[in-house]
Every structure is written in C-alpha cells, then in structure tokens.
Design a protein around this motif. Structure first.
Motif, PDB file in Angstrom:
ATOM      1  N   ASP A  30     -11.664   8.933   5.729  1.00  0.00           N
ATOM      2  CA  ASP A  30     -11.773   8.179   4.478  1.00  0.00           C
ATOM      3  C   ASP A  30     -11.645   9.094   3.263  1.00  0.00           C
ATOM      4  OD1 ASP A  30     -12.144   5.878   5.961  1.00  0.00           O
ATOM      5  OD2 ASP A  30     -14.310   5.792   5.630  1.00  0.00           O
ATOM      6  N   ALA A  33      -8.011  10.153   2.832  1.00  0.00           N
ATOM      7  CA  ALA A  33      -7.213   9.024   2.353  1.00  0.00           C
ATOM      8  C   ALA A  33      -7.494   8.754   0.876  1.00  0.00           C
ATOM      9  CB  ALA A  33      -7.492   7.779   3.197  1.00  0.00           C
ATOM     10  N   LEU A  34      -8.749   8.850   0.480  1.00  0.00           N
ATOM     11  CA  LEU A  34      -9.100   8.657  -0.929  1.00  0.00           C
ATOM     12  C   LEU A  34      -8.454   9.732  -1.798  1.00  0.00           C
ATOM     13  CD1 LEU A  34     -10.735   7.260  -3.172  1.00  0.00           C
ATOM     14  CD2 LEU A  34     -12.632   8.777  -2.569  1.00  0.00           C
ATOM     15  N   ASP A  37      -4.847   8.915  -2.221  1.00  0.00           N
ATOM     16  CA  ASP A  37      -4.650   7.814  -3.177  1.00  0.00           C
ATOM     17  C   ASP A  37      -4.799   8.288  -4.616  1.00  0.00           C
ATOM     18  OD1 ASP A  37      -4.226   6.049  -1.092  1.00  0.00           O
ATOM     19  OD2 ASP A  37      -6.251   5.186  -1.182  1.00  0.00           O
ATOM     20  N   ARG A  38      -5.824   9.083  -4.866  1.00  0.00           N
ATOM     21  CA  ARG A  38      -6.052   9.575  -6.232  1.00  0.00           C
ATOM     22  C   ARG A  38      -4.919  10.485  -6.698  1.00  0.00           C
ATOM     23  NH1 ARG A  38     -11.203   7.736  -8.187  1.00  0.00           N
ATOM     24  NH2 ARG A  38     -11.611   6.188  -6.584  1.00  0.00           N
ATOM     25  N   ASP A  40      -1.845  10.450  -5.539  1.00  0.00           N
ATOM     26  CA  ASP A  40      -0.661   9.610  -5.698  1.00  0.00           C
ATOM     27  C   ASP A  40      -0.681   8.882  -7.045  1.00  0.00           C
ATOM     28  OD1 ASP A  40       1.821   8.513  -4.687  1.00  0.00           O
ATOM     29  OD2 ASP A  40       0.740   6.620  -4.417  1.00  0.00           O
ATOM     30  N   ASP A  41      -1.849   8.364  -7.426  1.00  0.00           N
ATOM     31  CA  ASP A  41      -1.969   7.715  -8.738  1.00  0.00           C
ATOM     32  C   ASP A  41      -1.614   8.693  -9.857  1.00  0.00           C
ATOM     33  OD1 ASP A  41      -2.807   5.391  -7.480  1.00  0.00           O
ATOM     34  OD2 ASP A  41      -4.940   5.688  -7.972  1.00  0.00           O
ATOM     35  N   GLN A  44       2.124   9.368  -9.924  1.00  0.00           N
ATOM     36  CA  GLN A  44       2.844   8.231 -10.515  1.00  0.00           C
ATOM     37  C   GLN A  44       2.701   8.238 -12.040  1.00  0.00           C
ATOM     38  OE1 GLN A  44       4.920   6.487  -8.649  1.00  0.00           O
ATOM     39  NE2 GLN A  44       4.208   7.744  -6.946  1.00  0.00           N
ATOM     40  N   VAL A  63       0.430  14.337  -0.884  1.00  0.00           N
ATOM     41  CA  VAL A  63      -0.024  12.977  -0.579  1.00  0.00           C
ATOM     42  C   VAL A  63       0.333  12.624   0.857  1.00  0.00           C
ATOM     43  CG1 VAL A  63       0.315  10.535  -1.131  1.00  0.00           C
ATOM     44  CG2 VAL A  63       0.007  12.199  -2.974  1.00  0.00           C
ATOM     45  N   ASP A  67      -2.414  11.970   3.854  1.00  0.00           N
ATOM     46  CA  ASP A  67      -2.400  10.717   4.623  1.00  0.00           C
ATOM     47  C   ASP A  67      -2.299  11.004   6.117  1.00  0.00           C
ATOM     48  OD1 ASP A  67      -2.750   8.749   2.662  1.00  0.00           O
ATOM     49  OD2 ASP A  67      -0.606   8.661   2.209  1.00  0.00           O
TER      50      ASP A  67
END
Length: 106
Positions: A30, A33-34, A37-38, A40-41, A44, A63, A67
């Motif tokens: 977890d 994965a978090l 995600d952070r 990746d944000d 972007q 990223v 993952d």
C-alpha cells in the motif's frame, strides 16, 4: 505555491507471527502504491506546466517501478500464505511444530 503536509518516517519491525508478516507485506504494498500515485500526480502537474518530457521521463519510470514493487510486496504475502498453508492449518488445530523430535532412537 501551495503548502503540502509532509511525513516520511517509515518503520517496519520484525514480525512475531505469520499474521504480522502478511499484514506488513500488504502495508508495504500500500505504501509503495501510494508513493507511485503521489509521484504520478506530481509528474502530471509538471507536464501540464510544460516541463519537457525528457526531464520528467525518469520519474515516469519511478512510478512504474514503484507500482511493480507494490505488486511484488503483495505477492510476497500471498506466497507466504501459500507456502505455509499446511503448517498454518496444523497449527490452527492446536499442534505445535517446534523443529525437534521427542522420540529417541533405540
């Protein structure tokens, strides 16, 4: 510039039981994965601001790697459960496996 809360302290203790090992593996999955995600944000957001792709490409790979690592941590929990399934079933019936035999050769 917006302010974001930051906390980075992460500690894992050696497990004392199968349940603790499995729970820790899942928690690591977890966490990874978090982080993916952070990041990746963030990537972007950088891309939307016009940062050239070659500059942020390594973070895109980070990223993907995070993952993959998250999946590996979760698979470790599943592998542990599968590997020790028989021993766990025996222990659930109240039989202790201590690694030595009490029978002595005659």
């Amino acid at each position: 510039m917006r302010s974001r809360a930051r906390r980075y302290l992460v500690e894992f203790e050696a497990p004392d039981s199968d349940g603790e090992f499995i729970a820790t593996c899942l928690a690591i999955g977890d966490l990874l994965a978090l982080a993916a995600d952070r990041i990746d944000d963030w990537v972007q957001d950088l891309a939307a601001r016009g940062i050239p792709a070659p500059v942020i490409a390594q973070f895109e790979q980070v990223v993907l790697d995070l993952d993959a690592a998250a999946g590996d941590a979760r698979r470790s929990a599943a592998n542990f459960a599968d590997y020790f399934e028989d021993a766990r079933a025996i222990a659930a019936r109240g039989i202790r496996i201590i690694g030595t035999s009490r029978r002595r050769a005659a």
